[in-house]
Design a protein around this motif. Structure first.
Motif, PDB file in Angstrom:
ATOM      1  N   VAL A   6      -4.732   1.074  -0.301  1.00 18.91           N
ATOM      2  CA  VAL A   6      -3.525   0.254  -0.433  1.00 18.91           C
ATOM      3  C   VAL A   6      -2.466   1.071  -1.159  1.00 18.91           C
ATOM      4  CG1 VAL A   6      -2.525  -1.877  -1.335  1.00 18.91           C
ATOM      5  CG2 VAL A   6      -4.910  -1.843  -0.539  1.00 18.91           C
ATOM      6  N   VAL A   7      -1.290   1.191  -0.553  1.00 17.41           N
ATOM      7  CA  VAL A   7      -0.207   1.990  -1.130  1.00 17.41           C
ATOM      8  C   VAL A   7       0.996   1.095  -1.384  1.00 17.41           C
ATOM      9  CG1 VAL A   7       1.318   3.973  -0.825  1.00 17.41           C
ATOM     10  CG2 VAL A   7      -1.005   4.025   0.133  1.00 17.41           C
ATOM     11  N   ASP A   8       1.402   1.000  -2.639  1.00 16.57           N
ATOM     12  CA  ASP A   8       2.561   0.190  -3.020  1.00 16.57           C
ATOM     13  C   ASP A   8       3.056   0.670  -4.371  1.00 16.57           C
ATOM     14  OD1 ASP A   8       4.048  -2.322  -4.184  1.00 16.57           O
ATOM     15  OD2 ASP A   8       3.716  -2.801  -2.076  1.00 16.57           O
ATOM     16  N   ASP A   9       4.353   0.568  -4.615  1.00 16.79           N
ATOM     17  CA  ASP A   9       4.885   1.048  -5.897  1.00 16.79           C
ATOM     18  C   ASP A   9       4.655   0.043  -7.019  1.00 16.79           C
ATOM     19  OD1 ASP A   9       6.918  -0.508  -4.418  1.00 16.79           O
ATOM     20  OD2 ASP A   9       8.162  -0.173  -6.191  1.00 16.79           O
ATOM     21  N   GLU A  10       4.310  -1.202  -6.687  1.00 18.22           N
ATOM     22  CA  GLU A  10       4.092  -2.220  -7.709  1.00 18.22           C
ATOM     23  C   GLU A  10       2.601  -2.415  -7.959  1.00 18.22           C
ATOM     24  OE1 GLU A  10       6.241  -5.867  -7.289  1.00 18.22           O
ATOM     25  OE2 GLU A  10       7.827  -4.914  -6.118  1.00 18.22           O
ATOM     26  N   GLN A  11       2.195  -2.225  -9.208  1.00 18.16           N
ATOM     27  CA  GLN A  11       0.783  -2.340  -9.548  1.00 18.16           C
ATOM     28  C   GLN A  11       0.247  -3.734  -9.266  1.00 18.16           C
ATOM     29  OE1 GLN A  11      -0.174  -1.122 -13.525  1.00 18.16           O
ATOM     30  NE2 GLN A  11      -2.340  -1.662 -13.348  1.00 18.16           N
ATOM     31  N   LEU A  12       1.057  -4.757  -9.488  1.00 17.62           N
ATOM     32  CA  LEU A  12       0.614  -6.132  -9.252  1.00 17.62           C
ATOM     33  C   LEU A  12       0.263  -6.347  -7.779  1.00 17.62           C
ATOM     34  CD1 LEU A  12       0.145  -8.942 -10.444  1.00 17.62           C
ATOM     35  CD2 LEU A  12       2.550  -9.469  -9.966  1.00 17.62           C
ATOM     36  N   ILE A  13       1.082  -5.794  -6.886  1.00 19.01           N
ATOM     37  CA  ILE A  13       0.814  -5.923  -5.450  1.00 19.01           C
ATOM     38  C   ILE A  13      -0.455  -5.167  -5.090  1.00 19.01           C
ATOM     39  CG2 ILE A  13       1.644  -5.369  -3.141  1.00 19.01           C
ATOM     40  CD1 ILE A  13       3.173  -7.643  -4.383  1.00 19.01           C
ATOM     41  N   ARG A  14      -0.590  -3.948  -5.588  1.00 16.72           N
ATOM     42  CA  ARG A  14      -1.788  -3.158  -5.296  1.00 16.72           C
ATOM     43  C   ARG A  14      -3.042  -3.886  -5.765  1.00 16.72           C
ATOM     44  NH1 ARG A  14       1.242   0.982  -7.754  1.00 16.72           N
ATOM     45  NH2 ARG A  14      -0.271   1.157  -9.475  1.00 16.72           N
ATOM     46  N   SER A  15      -2.990  -4.418  -6.975  1.00 16.59           N
ATOM     47  CA  SER A  15      -4.150  -5.108  -7.535  1.00 16.59           C
ATOM     48  C   SER A  15      -4.463  -6.378  -6.762  1.00 16.59           C
ATOM     49  CB  SER A  15      -3.907  -5.444  -9.011  1.00 16.59           C
ATOM     50  OG  SER A  15      -3.705  -4.267  -9.773  1.00 16.59           O
ATOM     51  N   GLY A  16      -3.420  -7.141  -6.425  1.00 15.61           N
ATOM     52  CA  GLY A  16      -3.631  -8.402  -5.721  1.00 15.61           C
ATOM     53  C   GLY A  16      -4.252  -8.203  -4.352  1.00 15.61           C
ATOM     54  N   ILE A  17      -3.696  -7.271  -3.583  1.00 13.06           N
ATOM     55  CA  ILE A  17      -4.249  -7.008  -2.255  1.00 13.06           C
ATOM     56  C   ILE A  17      -5.657  -6.440  -2.380  1.00 13.06           C
ATOM     57  CG2 ILE A  17      -4.020  -5.550  -0.196  1.00 13.06           C
ATOM     58  CD1 ILE A  17      -0.997  -5.830  -0.472  1.00 13.06           C
ATOM     59  N   GLY A  18      -5.846  -5.576  -3.364  1.00 12.89           N
ATOM     60  CA  GLY A  18      -7.174  -5.006  -3.574  1.00 12.89           C
ATOM     61  C   GLY A  18      -8.217  -6.062  -3.870  1.00 12.89           C
ATOM     62  N   LEU A  19      -7.890  -7.020  -4.714  1.00  9.20           N
ATOM     63  CA  LEU A  19      -8.835  -8.089  -5.058  1.00  9.20           C
ATOM     64  C   LEU A  19      -9.160  -8.961  -3.845  1.00  9.20           C
ATOM     65  CD1 LEU A  19      -7.469  -9.182  -8.560  1.00  9.20           C
ATOM     66  CD2 LEU A  19      -9.676  -8.078  -8.085  1.00  9.20           C
ATOM     67  N   ILE A  20      -8.139  -9.259  -3.055  1.00  8.29           N
ATOM     68  CA  ILE A  20      -8.354 -10.083  -1.861  1.00  8.29           C
ATOM     69  C   ILE A  20      -9.305  -9.385  -0.899  1.00  8.29           C
ATOM     70  CG2 ILE A  20      -7.246 -10.960   0.232  1.00  8.29           C
ATOM     71  CD1 ILE A  20      -4.750 -11.506  -1.530  1.00  8.29           C
ATOM     72  N   LEU A  21      -9.066  -8.105  -0.657  1.00 13.36           N
ATOM     73  CA  LEU A  21      -9.883  -7.380   0.323  1.00 13.36           C
ATOM     74  C   LEU A  21     -11.281  -7.097  -0.199  1.00 13.36           C
ATOM     75  CD1 LEU A  21      -7.259  -4.905   1.821  1.00 13.36           C
ATOM     76  CD2 LEU A  21      -8.080  -7.070   2.767  1.00 13.36           C
ATOM     77  N   GLN A  22     -11.409  -6.832  -1.491  1.00 12.23           N
ATOM     78  CA  GLN A  22     -12.733  -6.575  -2.060  1.00 12.23           C
ATOM     79  C   GLN A  22     -13.633  -7.799  -1.941  1.00 12.23           C
ATOM     80  OE1 GLN A  22     -12.893  -2.872  -2.520  1.00 12.23           O
ATOM     81  NE2 GLN A  22     -14.325  -3.735  -3.967  1.00 12.23           N
ATOM     82  N   ALA A  23     -13.021  -8.983  -1.908  1.00 13.26           N
ATOM     83  CA  ALA A  23     -13.796 -10.218  -1.801  1.00 13.26           C
ATOM     84  C   ALA A  23     -14.211 -10.528  -0.369  1.00 13.26           C
ATOM     85  CB  ALA A  23     -12.985 -11.392  -2.364  1.00 13.26           C
ATOM     86  N   ALA A  24     -13.680  -9.768   0.596  1.00 16.81           N
ATOM     87  CA  ALA A  24     -13.986 -10.013   2.002  1.00 16.81           C
ATOM     88  C   ALA A  24     -15.227  -9.222   2.422  1.00 16.81           C
ATOM     89  CB  ALA A  24     -12.797  -9.620   2.871  1.00 16.81           C
ATOM     90  N   ASP A  25     -16.030  -9.802   3.267  1.00 13.60           N
ATOM     91  CA  ASP A  25     -17.242  -9.137   3.751  1.00 13.60           C
ATOM     92  C   ASP A  25     -16.892  -7.894   4.565  1.00 13.60           C
ATOM     93  OD1 ASP A  25     -18.818 -11.076   2.605  1.00 13.60           O
ATOM     94  OD2 ASP A  25     -18.982 -12.274   4.441  1.00 13.60           O
ATOM     95  N   GLY A  26     -17.600  -6.813   4.300  1.00 15.84           N
ATOM     96  CA  GLY A  26     -17.487  -5.611   5.111  1.00 15.84           C
ATOM     97  C   GLY A  26     -16.264  -4.766   4.855  1.00 15.84           C
ATOM     98  N   ILE A  27     -15.531  -5.045   3.771  1.00 18.88           N
ATOM     99  CA  ILE A  27     -14.321  -4.281   3.461  1.00 18.88           C
ATOM    100  C   ILE A  27     -14.429  -3.720   2.043  1.00 18.88           C
ATOM    101  CG2 ILE A  27     -11.810  -4.384   3.135  1.00 18.88           C
ATOM    102  CD1 ILE A  27     -11.738  -6.622   5.204  1.00 18.88           C
ATOM    103  N   GLU A  28     -14.097  -2.452   1.899  1.00 16.20           N
ATOM    104  CA  GLU A  28     -14.116  -1.801   0.589  1.00 16.20           C
ATOM    105  C   GLU A  28     -12.775  -1.108   0.350  1.00 16.20           C
ATOM    106  OE1 GLU A  28     -16.552   1.668  -1.888  1.00 16.20           O
ATOM    107  OE2 GLU A  28     -16.903   1.385   0.266  1.00 16.20           O
ATOM    108  N   VAL A  29     -12.098  -1.460  -0.731  1.00 16.48           N
ATOM    109  CA  VAL A  29     -10.868  -0.774  -1.112  1.00 16.48           C
ATOM    110  C   VAL A  29     -11.271   0.468  -1.910  1.00 16.48           C
ATOM    111  CG1 VAL A  29      -8.693  -0.922  -2.376  1.00 16.48           C
ATOM    112  CG2 VAL A  29      -9.550  -2.917  -1.128  1.00 16.48           C
ATOM    113  N   VAL A  30     -11.137   1.625  -1.287  1.00 16.58           N
ATOM    114  CA  VAL A  30     -11.623   2.856  -1.906  1.00 16.58           C
ATOM    115  C   VAL A  30     -10.597   3.485  -2.841  1.00 16.58           C
ATOM    116  CG1 VAL A  30     -13.272   3.359  -0.075  1.00 16.58           C
ATOM    117  CG2 VAL A  30     -10.916   4.195   0.130  1.00 16.58           C
ATOM    118  N   ALA A  31      -9.316   3.074  -2.719  1.00 14.71           N
ATOM    119  CA  ALA A  31      -8.283   3.606  -3.615  1.00 14.71           C
ATOM    120  C   ALA A  31      -7.009   2.791  -3.451  1.00 14.71           C
ATOM    121  CB  ALA A  31      -8.001   5.077  -3.313  1.00 14.71           C
TER     122      ALA A  31
END
Length: 219
Positions: A6-31
């Motif tokens: 996930v690439v974004d200049d805002e840490q809040l956006i990066r964290s939010g999208i990362g948390l959503i995807l990490q909670a989904a089956d079969g998806i890993e946010v690697v960075a």
């Protein structure tokens, strides 16, 4: 596992999208990364999918997209935007983006979109698609788009409709009872006859010609 950066200049956006995807089956946010770090992080982690902010103050999304698309093993890239009409979207699609999503996309649709991208499909946020279609790829009309679609055979038109709905080649093969090789040949023929380089451009022409409903969600 589908590997995502996930690439974004805002840490809040990066964290939010990362948390959503990490909670989904079969998806890993690697960075996650800012624009300045994006190319390096993508190279280091070799993701399947990149969600990329289209507007960033350090290194903008279009620059990152072009650099990533130069890689021989380039991941699927979808552009993230907060605007339903963004002047950069058409340029991003011509540069090889596999679609676009609003940053406030519902969590379940975000995960679904990542799976579609990883499978080779396209994602077109409904809120953005209409704005892009109205002037894409040229100031043409619905009639002009329909004329291009008229070059297709009936089978190619069916493939285009499935493609525009976000289906991967494998999905299209299963739904239309065709071999994967036949679908690939049909997709190549569709792109050539429509005079476009990418699946997203073909999907937008299909929308412009009225082949699809107003909803353009990934399937």
């Amino acid at each position: 596992m589908i590997r995502v950066v996930v690439v974004d200049d805002e840490q809040l956006i990066r964290s939010g999208i990362g948390l959503i995807l990490q909670a989904a089956d079969g998806i890993e946010v690697v960075a996650t990364a800012t624009g300045a770090d994006a190319v390096q992080e993508i190279g280091a982690h070799e993701p399947d999918v990149v969600l990329l902010d289209i507007r960033m103050p350090d290194v903008d999304g279009l620059t990152v997209l072009r650099r990533v698309r130069e890689r021989p093993d380039a991941p699927a890239v979808a552009m993230l935007t907060t605007f339903s009409s963004d002047d950069y979207i058409a340029t991003a699609l011509r540069s090889g983006a596999a679609g676009f999503l609003l940053k406030d996309t519902a969590p379940e649709l975000l995960a679904q979109s990542v799976r579609t991208l990883a499978a080779g499909g396209v994602v077109l946020s409904p809120e953005v698609t209409r704005t892009v279609v109205d002037g894409y790829p040229d100031p043409g009309t619905t009639g002009a788009a329909a004329g291009l679609i008229g070059r297709l055979s009936e089978r190619e038109r069916l493939v285009l409709v499935r493609l525009a709905g976000g289906s991967s080649n494998a999905d299209i093969a299963g739904r239309l009872h065709l071999s994967l090789g036949t679908v690939k040949d049909h997709v190549s023929a569709v792109l050539a006859k429509l005079g476009v380089a990418t699946r997203v451009e073909a999907a937008l022409l299909a929308q412009q010609a009225g082949l699809l409903s107003d909803r353009a969600e990934p399937s």
